[in-house]
Design a protein around this motif. Structure first.
Motif, PDB file in Angstrom:
ATOM      1  N   PRO A   1      48.594  53.355  45.096  1.00  0.00           N
ATOM      2  CA  PRO A   1      48.396  53.373  43.652  1.00  0.00           C
ATOM      3  C   PRO A   1      46.977  52.977  43.241  1.00  0.00           C
ATOM      4  CG  PRO A   1      49.490  51.356  44.311  1.00  0.00           C
ATOM      5  CD  PRO A   1      49.392  52.211  45.549  1.00  0.00           C
ATOM      6  N   VAL A   2      46.562  53.478  42.115  1.00  0.00           N
ATOM      7  CA  VAL A   2      45.306  53.051  41.497  1.00  0.00           C
ATOM      8  C   VAL A   2      45.594  51.769  40.734  1.00  0.00           C
ATOM      9  CG1 VAL A   2      43.522  53.656  39.819  1.00  0.00           C
ATOM     10  CG2 VAL A   2      44.530  55.422  41.294  1.00  0.00           C
ATOM     11  N   PRO A   3      44.754  50.732  40.896  1.00  0.00           N
ATOM     12  CA  PRO A   3      44.999  49.489  40.155  1.00  0.00           C
ATOM     13  C   PRO A   3      45.117  49.754  38.663  1.00  0.00           C
ATOM     14  CG  PRO A   3      43.258  49.183  41.775  1.00  0.00           C
ATOM     15  CD  PRO A   3      43.562  50.655  41.738  1.00  0.00           C
ATOM     16  N   PRO A   4      46.043  49.082  37.974  1.00  0.00           N
ATOM     17  CA  PRO A   4      46.234  49.342  36.546  1.00  0.00           C
ATOM     18  C   PRO A   4      44.986  48.969  35.747  1.00  0.00           C
ATOM     19  CG  PRO A   4      47.425  47.363  37.224  1.00  0.00           C
ATOM     20  CD  PRO A   4      46.943  48.018  38.470  1.00  0.00           C
ATOM     21  N   ALA A   5      44.681  49.781  34.763  1.00  0.00           N
ATOM     22  CA  ALA A   5      43.560  49.468  33.877  1.00  0.00           C
ATOM     23  C   ALA A   5      43.952  48.293  32.992  1.00  0.00           C
ATOM     24  CB  ALA A   5      43.217  50.683  33.022  1.00  0.00           C
ATOM     25  N   PRO A   6      43.056  47.313  32.821  1.00  0.00           N
ATOM     26  CA  PRO A   6      43.407  46.150  31.997  1.00  0.00           C
ATOM     27  C   PRO A   6      43.530  46.519  30.522  1.00  0.00           C
ATOM     28  CG  PRO A   6      41.098  46.048  32.653  1.00  0.00           C
ATOM     29  CD  PRO A   6      41.710  47.196  33.405  1.00  0.00           C
ATOM     30  N   ASN A   7      44.363  45.770  29.817  1.00  0.00           N
ATOM     31  CA  ASN A   7      44.440  45.918  28.364  1.00  0.00           C
ATOM     32  C   ASN A   7      43.109  45.526  27.728  1.00  0.00           C
ATOM     33  OD1 ASN A   7      47.057  46.520  28.905  1.00  0.00           O
ATOM     34  ND2 ASN A   7      47.963  44.858  27.700  1.00  0.00           N
ATOM     35  N   PHE A   8      42.548  44.420  28.217  1.00  0.00           N
ATOM     36  CA  PHE A   8      41.246  43.950  27.767  1.00  0.00           C
ATOM     37  C   PHE A   8      40.779  42.870  28.738  1.00  0.00           C
ATOM     38  CE2 PHE A   8      44.433  41.362  25.564  1.00  0.00           C
ATOM     39  CZ  PHE A   8      44.010  40.066  25.879  1.00  0.00           C
ATOM     40  N   ALA A   9      39.534  42.465  28.613  1.00  0.00           N
ATOM     41  CA  ALA A   9      38.982  41.413  29.454  1.00  0.00           C
ATOM     42  C   ALA A   9      38.182  40.451  28.588  1.00  0.00           C
ATOM     43  CB  ALA A   9      38.098  41.990  30.549  1.00  0.00           C
ATOM     44  N   GLU A  10      38.259  39.175  28.958  1.00  0.00           N
ATOM     45  CA  GLU A  10      37.454  38.138  28.318  1.00  0.00           C
ATOM     46  C   GLU A  10      36.714  37.386  29.413  1.00  0.00           C
ATOM     47  OE1 GLU A  10      39.798  35.602  25.838  1.00  0.00           O
ATOM     48  OE2 GLU A  10      40.615  37.262  24.644  1.00  0.00           O
ATOM     49  N   ASP A  11      35.411  37.524  29.440  1.00  0.00           N
ATOM     50  CA  ASP A  11      34.588  36.870  30.461  1.00  0.00           C
ATOM     51  C   ASP A  11      35.090  37.250  31.857  1.00  0.00           C
ATOM     52  OD1 ASP A  11      33.007  35.708  28.471  1.00  0.00           O
ATOM     53  OD2 ASP A  11      34.333  33.975  28.315  1.00  0.00           O
ATOM     54  N   THR A  12      35.691  36.311  32.588  1.00  0.00           N
ATOM     55  CA  THR A  12      36.059  36.564  33.980  1.00  0.00           C
ATOM     56  C   THR A  12      37.559  36.764  34.179  1.00  0.00           C
ATOM     57  OG1 THR A  12      36.173  34.173  34.385  1.00  0.00           O
ATOM     58  CG2 THR A  12      34.081  35.277  34.854  1.00  0.00           C
ATOM     59  N   ILE A  13      38.294  36.996  33.098  1.00  0.00           N
ATOM     60  CA  ILE A  13      39.743  37.219  33.207  1.00  0.00           C
ATOM     61  C   ILE A  13      40.109  38.505  32.480  1.00  0.00           C
ATOM     62  CG2 ILE A  13      42.055  36.330  32.753  1.00  0.00           C
ATOM     63  CD1 ILE A  13      40.914  33.536  32.728  1.00  0.00           C
TER      64      ILE A  13
ATOM     65  N   GLY B   1      62.084  44.759  35.865  1.00  0.00           N
ATOM     66  CA  GLY B   1      63.351  45.471  35.946  1.00  0.00           C
ATOM     67  C   GLY B   1      64.545  44.590  35.648  1.00  0.00           C
ATOM     68  N   HIS B   2      64.381  43.289  35.839  1.00  0.00           N
ATOM     69  CA  HIS B   2      65.428  42.317  35.483  1.00  0.00           C
ATOM     70  C   HIS B   2      65.265  41.816  34.052  1.00  0.00           C
ATOM     71  CE1 HIS B   2      67.517  41.506  39.367  1.00  0.00           C
ATOM     72  NE2 HIS B   2      66.392  41.952  39.896  1.00  0.00           N
ATOM     73  N   ARG B   3      64.379  42.456  33.293  1.00  0.00           N
ATOM     74  CA  ARG B   3      64.089  42.077  31.910  1.00  0.00           C
ATOM     75  C   ARG B   3      63.548  40.647  31.816  1.00  0.00           C
ATOM     76  NH1 ARG B   3      66.027  45.890  28.446  1.00  0.00           N
ATOM     77  NH2 ARG B   3      67.602  47.358  29.256  1.00  0.00           N
ATOM     78  N   LEU B   4      62.757  40.253  32.793  1.00  0.00           N
ATOM     79  CA  LEU B   4      62.118  38.939  32.801  1.00  0.00           C
ATOM     80  C   LEU B   4      60.658  39.100  32.408  1.00  0.00           C
ATOM     81  CD1 LEU B   4      63.700  37.665  36.132  1.00  0.00           C
ATOM     82  CD2 LEU B   4      64.247  36.851  33.829  1.00  0.00           C
ATOM     83  N   PRO B   5      60.152  38.281  31.474  1.00  0.00           N
ATOM     84  CA  PRO B   5      58.793  38.465  30.957  1.00  0.00           C
ATOM     85  C   PRO B   5      57.726  37.994  31.941  1.00  0.00           C
ATOM     86  CG  PRO B   5      59.850  36.592  29.894  1.00  0.00           C
ATOM     87  CD  PRO B   5      60.888  37.223  30.763  1.00  0.00           C
ATOM     88  N   VAL B   6      56.734  38.858  32.189  1.00  0.00           N
ATOM     89  CA  VAL B   6      55.648  38.559  33.127  1.00  0.00           C
ATOM     90  C   VAL B   6      54.309  38.812  32.434  1.00  0.00           C
ATOM     91  CG1 VAL B   6      54.699  38.969  35.421  1.00  0.00           C
ATOM     92  CG2 VAL B   6      57.126  39.454  34.978  1.00  0.00           C
ATOM     93  N   LEU B   7      53.487  37.784  32.353  1.00  0.00           N
ATOM     94  CA  LEU B   7      52.110  37.938  31.889  1.00  0.00           C
ATOM     95  C   LEU B   7      51.220  38.048  33.118  1.00  0.00           C
ATOM     96  CD1 LEU B   7      49.864  37.936  29.760  1.00  0.00           C
ATOM     97  CD2 LEU B   7      49.900  35.418  29.856  1.00  0.00           C
ATOM     98  N   ARG B   8      50.467  39.151  33.213  1.00  0.00           N
ATOM     99  CA  ARG B   8      49.663  39.421  34.403  1.00  0.00           C
ATOM    100  C   ARG B   8      48.179  39.288  34.076  1.00  0.00           C
ATOM    101  NH1 ARG B   8      51.062  44.724  37.391  1.00  0.00           N
ATOM    102  NH2 ARG B   8      50.275  43.465  39.123  1.00  0.00           N
ATOM    103  N   LEU B   9      47.519  38.371  34.771  1.00  0.00           N
ATOM    104  CA  LEU B   9      46.094  38.138  34.596  1.00  0.00           C
ATOM    105  C   LEU B   9      45.383  38.387  35.920  1.00  0.00           C
ATOM    106  CD1 LEU B   9      46.126  34.818  32.520  1.00  0.00           C
ATOM    107  CD2 LEU B   9      46.178  37.187  31.682  1.00  0.00           C
ATOM    108  N   SER B  10      44.208  39.008  35.848  1.00  0.00           N
ATOM    109  CA  SER B  10      43.414  39.287  37.040  1.00  0.00           C
ATOM    110  C   SER B  10      42.041  38.644  36.872  1.00  0.00           C
ATOM    111  CB  SER B  10      43.267  40.797  37.242  1.00  0.00           C
ATOM    112  OG  SER B  10      42.425  41.080  38.362  1.00  0.00           O
ATOM    113  N   LEU B  11      41.635  37.858  37.871  1.00  0.00           N
ATOM    114  CA  LEU B  11      40.346  37.184  37.829  1.00  0.00           C
ATOM    115  C   LEU B  11      39.285  38.096  38.439  1.00  0.00           C
ATOM    116  CD1 LEU B  11      41.431  33.641  39.141  1.00  0.00           C
ATOM    117  CD2 LEU B  11      41.667  34.613  36.836  1.00  0.00           C
ATOM    118  N   THR B  12      38.231  38.361  37.688  1.00  0.00           N
ATOM    119  CA  THR B  12      37.131  39.163  38.224  1.00  0.00           C
ATOM    120  C   THR B  12      36.116  38.292  38.952  1.00  0.00           C
ATOM    121  OG1 THR B  12      36.005  39.030  36.084  1.00  0.00           O
ATOM    122  CG2 THR B  12      37.405  40.957  36.489  1.00  0.00           C
ATOM    123  N   ASP B  13      36.204  36.998  38.770  1.00  0.00           N
ATOM    124  CA  ASP B  13      35.407  36.007  39.491  1.00  0.00           C
ATOM    125  C   ASP B  13      36.336  34.831  39.760  1.00  0.00           C
ATOM    126  OD1 ASP B  13      33.845  33.490  39.809  1.00  0.00           O
ATOM    127  OD2 ASP B  13      32.104  34.778  39.485  1.00  0.00           O
TER     128      ASP B  13
END
Length: 545
Positions: A381-393, A515-527
């Protein structure tokens, strides 16, 4: 040997008073420990339980494993081997890690990560004086197989014959046993197939790596054997029955177990016990909408200092610690040597599962995350495009939190989603040895939201609390943290590297949780470093309580 000590207070004591007489009348202890009765957990568990009760009578095989491992350890020392790397996941790594930590040993490095930076650092040593113990009951664990391949590749680069530096611990007939035989690995030790991974502390999986690392593991086994008769008796003095009643018998169920290591910062009581207990308890109980969630914390943490209506505090004490610190709480206080604690908790957890009842020996939702990760890797898979980024997150697509226009807003939505009987789980797919500053946000979040917060390093928690998160009461919310700030580390013989593997594991688990309807907030660190500091500042600013 220091004797086991046990005391219960508040709701825990009331549960013991209510249930212990019936448990004795039903002969639960002797039926499990002596008769290996597979019917204790209901008809649906009989087939699995009939093949997984070897841990109740492990000592004949344990002493054989000790003898064999001690003799082989002497050969390794004569050959100039000074260090052991243990490649294993879940039950194949957590007990040896705890044994080594309790002994203060520096001769065993546990490799249960797929983080590329972590892999590279662990393999950056004098491999001529190193042996890797590859431990896998199934012999097909993806992480362990990848670590084995990377180690062999590093040996080749160092001009070494890799198979001479690999020792295997596996069940008879596994694919790993076949590979080890065909490729001429240095030594194969066999485990008991009637002992499941999270109950394997007193089997070859707990014994061999630690003995080869020069740790006095015989004392651990002897301390367990010393309480075997006690916890097999249908008697009021049986601490396994008492502990099981306190864990599973509170009404309403207090399903958060706040595990508090006492002692000092320099020498805590049973360092690392919480990580081992997480797998044993969460993976055994967390299914069919039921479960007990261990929450390991320090004595200063919010959960340790504030009473919670759905929690029992479990105080792990040193021999000289005062039991009175647990008085006035809904609490359990325990002290005793590690081997005895292993055996006590294995018995008590299994007996606690009779209250639901649930099958303590399967882990159906662990496999779902593995399947999802394999699917991700197969599809490249291609990594998902972020919704937005702030500084290093960067914020990745996160379902119910996608309406957030800032990281602070997303974090506020996440913490607001924690139910009054729920919990928040931080899941960090990073380097658990180098990125430890991230763990500090656990205490901050718990104090800010007034609810239990767990912290798991990916992918190791997938083999531990991952079962509870998906199969348990479905009242968790999840903060997943990944990074793009990492060089790739190739896996010989595989079309993907460790960076791709750990990302697939994160993506796969997030999809299963969703899939279990459990809420997940996903953050990716660029640094990595800067992102961890930025996230810590954001969490500190929430002040939601």
């Amino acid at each position: 040997m220091t004797a086991l000590g046990f005391a219960a207070y508040g709701a825990a004591a009331s549960a013991i008073d209510q249930h212990l007489p019936t448990m004795i009348t039903q002969q639960l202890a002797s039926r499990m420990m002596r008769d290996q009765d597979p019917t204790l957990w209901g008809p649906d568990a009989v087939d699995e339980a009939s093949k997984r009760l070897g841990w109740t009578q492990p000592f004949e095989d344990a002493y054989k494993a000790l003898d064999e491992a001690e003799a082989y350890a002497a050969q390794l020392r004569e050959a100039g081997i000074e260090h052991i790397i243990l490649a294993g996941m879940g039950g194949s790594s957590l007990a040896p890690e705890l044994i080594a930590a309790d002994a203060g040993a520096q001769t065993l490095t546990v490799l249960d990560s797929t983080d590329p930076a972590h892999i590279s650092r662990v393999l950056d040593r004098d491999l001529s004086r190193t042996v890797m113990v590859v431990a896998s009951k199934s012999g097909s664990t993806t992480e362990t197989d990848s670590q084995r391949r990377a180690f062999l590749g590093a040996c080749e680069e160092a001009g070494l014959h890799g198979p001479d530096h690999v020792v295997v611990v596996t069940d008879p007939g596994s694919p790993l046993a076949q590979t080890a035989t065909e490729d001429g690995y240095r030594k194969i030790f066999y485990g008991d197939p009637d002992i499941g991974g999270r109950f394997s502390a007193l089997s070859a999986f707990g014994i061999v790596p630690t003995v080869l690392a020069g740790i006095d593991t015989r004392a651990v086994v002897e301390d367990a054997a010393a309480i075997a008769e006690l916890i097999s008796e249908d008697d009021t003095d049986n601490m396994a029955l008492q502990l099981a009643a306190a864990l599973g018998g509170t009404q309403p169920l207090r399903d958060k177990l706040i595990i508090i290591n006492h002692g000092t910062d320099v020498q805590p009581v049973l360092p690392g016990f919480g990580a081992w207990a997480e797998q044993l308890i969460a993976e055994s109980t967390g299914k069919n909408g039921y479960g007990l969630l261990p929450v390991p914390v320090s004595p200063e943490a919010y959960e340790a200092t504030h009473g919670l209506d759905d929690a029992i505090r479990i105080h792990l004490l040193g021999e000289d610690d005062d039991y009175s610190l647990a008085e006035g709480q809904d609490a359990i206080a325990l002290h005793g040597p590690l081997g005895a604690q292993f055996f006590l908790w294995e018995a008590a957890t299994s007996l606690a599962c009779t209250f639901a009842p649930v099958n303590p020996f399967d882990q159906p939702d662990v496999e779902s995350a593995k399947v999802a990760a394999r699917k991700q890797l197969a599809e490249e898979p291609v990594p998902p495009a972020p919704n937005f980024a702030e500084d290093t997150i960067a914020m990745l697509p996160s379902g119910p939190f996608d309406s957030a226009s800032s990281l602070q807003e997303a974090l506020k939505q996440l913490t607001a989603a924690v139910k009054s009987t729920g919990y928040l789980s931080i899941q960090a797919y990073l380097d658990r040895e180098a990125d430890t500053e991230l763990e500090q946000i656990r205490d901050t979040l718990a104090a800010n939201i007034g609810r239990p917060v767990t912290f798991g390093w990916g992918p190791r928690f997938l083999h531990s609390t991952g079962q509870y998160h998906k199969g348990g009461p479905a009242n968790g919310v999840f903060l997943q943290i990944t990074t793009t700030d990492q060089p790739e580390h190739d896996i010989p013989g595989r079309p993907f590297g460790f960076g791709q593997l750990i990302q697939a594991q994160a993506d796969g688990d997030a999809s299963v949780l969703a899939g279990h309807r459990l809420p997940v907030l996903r953050l990716s660190l660029t640094d990595r470093a800067a992102g961890i500091r930025q996230l810590a500042d954001l969490v500190a600013s929430l002040n939601t309580v």
